[in-house]
Design an enzyme around this catalytic site. Structure first.
Site, PDB file in Angstrom:
ATOM      1  N   PRO A 168       0.828  -1.213   0.000  1.00 35.65           N
ATOM      2  CG  PRO A 168      -0.574  -1.451   1.858  1.00 35.65           C
ATOM      3  CD  PRO A 168       0.618  -2.050   1.182  1.00 35.65           C
ATOM      4  N   GLY A 216       3.537   3.707   5.260  1.00 38.42           N
ATOM      5  CA  GLY A 216       4.655   3.356   6.146  1.00 38.42           C
ATOM      6  C   GLY A 216       5.253   1.993   5.867  1.00 38.42           C
ATOM      7  CB  SER A 231       4.888   1.500  -1.337  1.00 38.97           C
ATOM      8  OG  SER A 231       4.714   2.413  -2.343  1.00 38.97           O
ATOM      9  CB  ALA A 237      12.255   2.161  -0.247  1.00 36.02           C
ATOM     10  CB  ALA A 238       9.493  -2.021  -2.117  1.00 40.99           C
ATOM     11  CG  ASP A 271      11.528   3.909   4.586  1.00 45.01           C
ATOM     12  OD1 ASP A 271      11.706   3.785   5.802  1.00 45.01           O
ATOM     13  OD2 ASP A 271      10.454   4.287   4.079  1.00 45.01           O
TER      14      ASP A 271
HETATM   15  O1  PMV Z   1       8.451   5.930   5.066  1.00 41.75           O
HETATM   16  P1  PMV Z   1       7.850   5.793   6.429  1.00 41.75           P
HETATM   17  O2  PMV Z   1       6.446   6.235   6.528  1.00 41.75           O
HETATM   18  O3  PMV Z   1       8.111   4.457   7.033  1.00 41.75           O
HETATM   19  O4  PMV Z   1       8.632   6.809   7.394  1.00 41.75           O
HETATM   20  C1  PMV Z   1       9.997   6.764   7.489  1.00 41.75           C
HETATM   21  C2  PMV Z   1      10.425   6.915   8.898  1.00 41.75           C
HETATM   22  C3  PMV Z   1      10.701   8.316   9.378  1.00 41.75           C
HETATM   23  O5  PMV Z   1      11.610   8.140  10.464  1.00 41.75           O
HETATM   24  C4  PMV Z   1       9.440   8.972   9.876  1.00 41.75           C
HETATM   25  C5  PMV Z   1      11.331   9.196   8.310  1.00 41.75           C
HETATM   26  C6  PMV Z   1      12.741   8.813   7.925  1.00 41.75           C
HETATM   27  O6  PMV Z   1      13.227   9.372   6.930  1.00 41.75           O
HETATM   28  O7  PMV Z   1      13.389   7.999   8.610  1.00 41.75           O
END
Ligand code: PMV
Length: 316
Positions: A100, A104, A107, A109-110, A151
């Site tokens: 989704p 969080g 998505s 990055a993958a 990520d």
């Molecule tokens: O991409 P998300 O929604 O998992 O958020 C990343 C995590 C944060 O710490 C909020 C941002 C970051 O760049 O590490």
């Protein structure tokens, strides 16, 4: 045709504080995946690359795409990294994802990881994990502004990582597998907005926010020790503590709190938001005794989807 895939991810401990230099722990989620396929497109003009992302309802031609188009950006970066191989025929890069968006689960990055790997495989020049992670990091900036790098690292490495911004990622011993239920609030929450809000509040009250980030960083350190020594029962309490600090920094939401309360009432030893917060996903520690009750409580409390994933010892 070459194919590559990449998993989703959850942040177990330390989100937001990781942007300010504190440690965080993340793990891949194999149940959701992004996949990229690269094939020759004999009908297309030489040197043209077409990116087809049906799940996103997008078709992007590389020659026409704007500089800030993430799908085009990862293709351009990867081709540059590979030394601009000459394209004898046009290429189609087909992207699929079951992860989704804006929830969080990593998505963006993958998708970028799968595209970089599939292109590298097409040109028979496989990339190592660190190369993939750094290409994807640059593209992540288009989604997030100033991402910490966690990520792209956990997704490219595909195993649990202990991450401190600007340092090489550390993999660590998972002495005993443990299970996490992941539930989606259904509320889309772009990371850029949540991270920007925290930055504004940190600028207004740096002392308090530095204190809160320190507390979160300490939770990550204790959680790593618990995971390395197999004391996974103590992770629940650490998740609850991490969630208290996340509430204080203003990134929880009524929907997240409803799911967290439902999971704990059904017997989960601990639960917290995961990722940027303000929506997106929450996670709960589960075991044989409580898993079924927690999963059904999350559905009853309005979760849009529930996944149970194992965090496993990684095999070297
Ligand atoms: O991409 P998300 O929604 O998992 O958020 C990343 C995590 C944060 O710490 C909020 C941002 C970051 O760049 O590490």
């Amino acid at each position: 045709m070459t194919t590559a895939s990449a998993p989703g991810k959850i942040i177990l401990f330390g989100e937001h504080a990781v942007v300010y230099g504190r440690p965080a722990i993340a793990a891949p989620v194999a149940q959701v995946q992004a996949t990229a396929k690269v094939r020759a497109d004999a009908g297309a003009p030489r040197a043209e690359v077409t990116i087809e992302a049906r799940d996103l309802d997008r078709q992007v031609r590389l020659s026409e795409a704007a500089d800030d188009e993430p799908l085009a950006d990862i293709v351009r970066r990867t081709l540059a990294h590979l030394g601009q191989p000459s394209l004898e025929v046009g290429l189609v890069v087909e992207v699929r994802s079951s992860i989704p968006i804006a929830s969080g689960l990593g998505s963006g990055a993958a998708i970028s990881t799968a595209v970089a790997r599939a292109l590298a495989a097409h040109f028979a020049r496989p990339l190592d994990e660190a190369e993939v992670a750094s290409l994807v990091y640059e593209t992540e900036k288009l989604y997030h502004g100033a991402p910490s790098g966690i990520d792209n690292t956990v997704v490219a490495f595909g195993r649990p990582v202990y991450f401190v911004k600007g340092k090489p990622p550390e993999t660590f011993r998972v002495a005993e597998a443990f299970r996490i239920a992941i539930a989606d609030t259904g509320v889309a929450s772009p990371t850029r907005i949540a991270v920007g809000g925290v930055r504004e509040r940190w600028q207004a009250d740096g002392g308090r926010y530095e204190f809160l980030f320190d507390r979160i960083g300490e939770v990550s350190v204790r959680a790593r020790a618990a995971i390395e020594s197999g004391e996974t029962a103590s992770l629940g309490g650490l998740m609850n503590e991490n969630q208290e600090w996340l509430r204080e920094i203003g990134v929880s939401s009524p929907e997240l709190e409803r799911l967290i309360a439902a999971a704990c009432a059904a017997g989960a030893p601990g639960a917290k938001l995961s990722g940027a917060g303000m929506g997106g996903n929450m996670i709960a520690l589960v075991d044989d005794q409580c898993e079924a009750a927690v999963v059904s409580a999350l559905h009853e409390a309005g979760a849009e989807g529930v996944i149970v994933t194992n965090v496993r010892p990684h095999l070297p």
